[in-house]
Design an enzyme around this catalytic site. Structure first.
Site, PDB file in Angstrom:
ATOM      1  N   ASP A 240      33.393  62.469  72.493  1.00  0.00           N
ATOM      2  CA  ASP A 240      33.694  61.818  73.773  1.00  0.00           C
ATOM      3  C   ASP A 240      34.670  62.661  74.604  1.00  0.00           C
ATOM      4  OD1 ASP A 240      33.503  59.941  75.755  1.00  0.00           O
ATOM      5  OD2 ASP A 240      34.232  58.269  74.548  1.00  0.00           O
TER       6      ASP A 240
ATOM      7  N   ASP B  43      38.348  68.146  74.078  1.00  0.00           N
ATOM      8  CA  ASP B  43      38.949  67.913  75.401  1.00  0.00           C
ATOM      9  C   ASP B  43      40.345  67.331  75.320  1.00  0.00           C
ATOM     10  OD1 ASP B  43      37.764  65.371  74.418  1.00  0.00           O
ATOM     11  OD2 ASP B  43      38.709  64.619  76.252  1.00  0.00           O
TER      12      ASP B  43
ATOM     13  N   ASP C  34      34.142  68.181  69.140  1.00  0.00           N
ATOM     14  CA  ASP C  34      34.451  66.787  69.468  1.00  0.00           C
ATOM     15  C   ASP C  34      33.313  66.170  70.268  1.00  0.00           C
ATOM     16  OD1 ASP C  34      36.101  64.427  70.047  1.00  0.00           O
ATOM     17  OD2 ASP C  34      36.176  65.262  72.086  1.00  0.00           O
TER      18      ASP C  34
END
Lengths: 256, 256
Positions: free
Chosen positions: A12, A206, A10
């Site tokens: 951001d 995240d 991932d």
């Protein structure tokens, strides 16, 4: 400890936070690069092209080829191509999704569309929404790049594409097909691009609800890093847990 | 047959269809006028002022004073006044809702709002939605003039305020308070303005899900007229039926 042959990663909250670099994340990617482990960045951002995203990563010192960025716009274009290669498409969205659809050879139309695509559009207007509603009511298939309800910015959480998409969902009483994480659609395609079997690949992110769920939905092992959205306190409340959890990707480097 | 001492009457689909007059409807209102039976038009249209709506009715030959039009904008302004008379309001919407809030003495703001109001806005923009989301996330109460999912136009069914409102609902994970039909809020206020007891008042409209449900929710008798949205075939499928049903309001004149 299992050694993974490939990584889906991932952006951001994992590689950076908005305009702020996450230093440990670049060490982690450099380690993958040095050990020649294939990796592919997978993002729900439909507004920018892979080239633009890759440039941002390189500016942060993260080794990235343009081909190592796979966006939900790429996945959406591929998905529609499999569904109907000659589809006429009415698109609400920014440069990323428009470029992906045009590069795939699709004709973009305002009337008589076979498919309506909804992506984040910060120049949204009533007329754009009206055209979307008319095309869906006339039978066009309804596809949304992703269901993210909010986008983190310096001003706070602003409306994400999932909330814009809901205008058409509510108005036409038609549910869209979502393409981005946590859906399997984008993950299956990303695995194919990466070229590593799913059981040998680790999904890193995240956000429990998008990244980790996407990995789970695709039957992959998952690594949650606490540098972004999902806190330890939140994570404890979820029944199904990621395969691994770390505070920083620095901790993972020795396991590569 | 009971003689009603007052009438609450819907507009679009009941008095006219868009720009097209419904001749029998004007005969019906003229009969009320001649017999001095109080009547009040009740509309979910938040975009225009009562004066503008009354003028449209007079242009159709329907006897109407400005004070005989009660809009969801009036009801919204009254509702917020009861909740917090000094409220600062961030409003998404057109002339009708803005005028109603300003006439009630409210201050309209972009930041630090106590209340966010969402009404139909055909100049909607991402920035307007972003400001709405920020204010709601900062604790502002969330109110929507009405939940209509679609607006009938010559081009077909276009997105209504209920669908625009959903952007903020989905993005902030906060449910709004809806004011317009079928909610009781607008009906209770309309009954007070009409000044006739609810058991002596008949609610008249063409749309089962808004007009008739609104009457039912307010504990009133209801009259469904088949000149608009709800067909006989649809009506049959609903469990709770209106008190009365007619094909045209001409049929009702002898019962006034």
């Amino acid at each position: 400890m299992k050694k993974y042959q490939g990584y889906l990663i991932d952006l951001d909250g994992t590689m950076y936070r908005g305009k702020e670099k996450i230093e440990e994340a670049s060490h982690f990617v450099k380690a993958l690069y040095d050990k020649k482990i294939p990796y592919l960045f997978v993002t729900n951002n439909s507004s920018r092209t892979p080239q633009q995203v890759a440039q941002k990563l390189r500016d942060f010192g993260i080794p990235t080829l343009d081909e190592q960025v796979f966006t939900t716009s790429n996945a959406t274009a591929n998905y529609i191509y499999d569904y109907k290669p000659e589809a006429k498409i009415y698109v609400i969205g920014e440069e990323g999704i428009r470029t992906a659809l045009l590069e795939k050879g699709f004709e973009l139309v305002e009337e008589g569309a076979d498919v309506v695509v909804s992506g984040i559009d910060r120049s949204i207007s009533y007329e754009k929404l009206a055209l979307g509603a008319i095309n869906i009511r006339n039978g066009a298939r309804f596809i949304s790049t992703n269901g993210d309800i909010a986008i983190p910015t310096e001003r706070g959480l602003l409306p994400g594409n999932g909330s814009l998409t809901s205008v058409l969902t509510v108005s036409t009483e038609t549910q869209p097909t979502f393409i981005g994480k946590p859906e399997k659609v984008i993950m299956e395609q990303a695995l194919k691009v990466l070229g590593v079997p799913r059981e040998e690949t680790l999904m890193v992110g995240d956000n429990y609800h998008t990244d980790i769920k996407a990995g789970m939905n695709a039957g992959m092992d998952t690594l949650l890093v606490h540098t972004g959205v999902t806190t330890k306190a939140h994570l404890e409340t979820y029944e199904e847990q990621p395969t691994y959890t770390v505070d920083s990707l620095e901790e993972w480097i020795e396991k590569i």
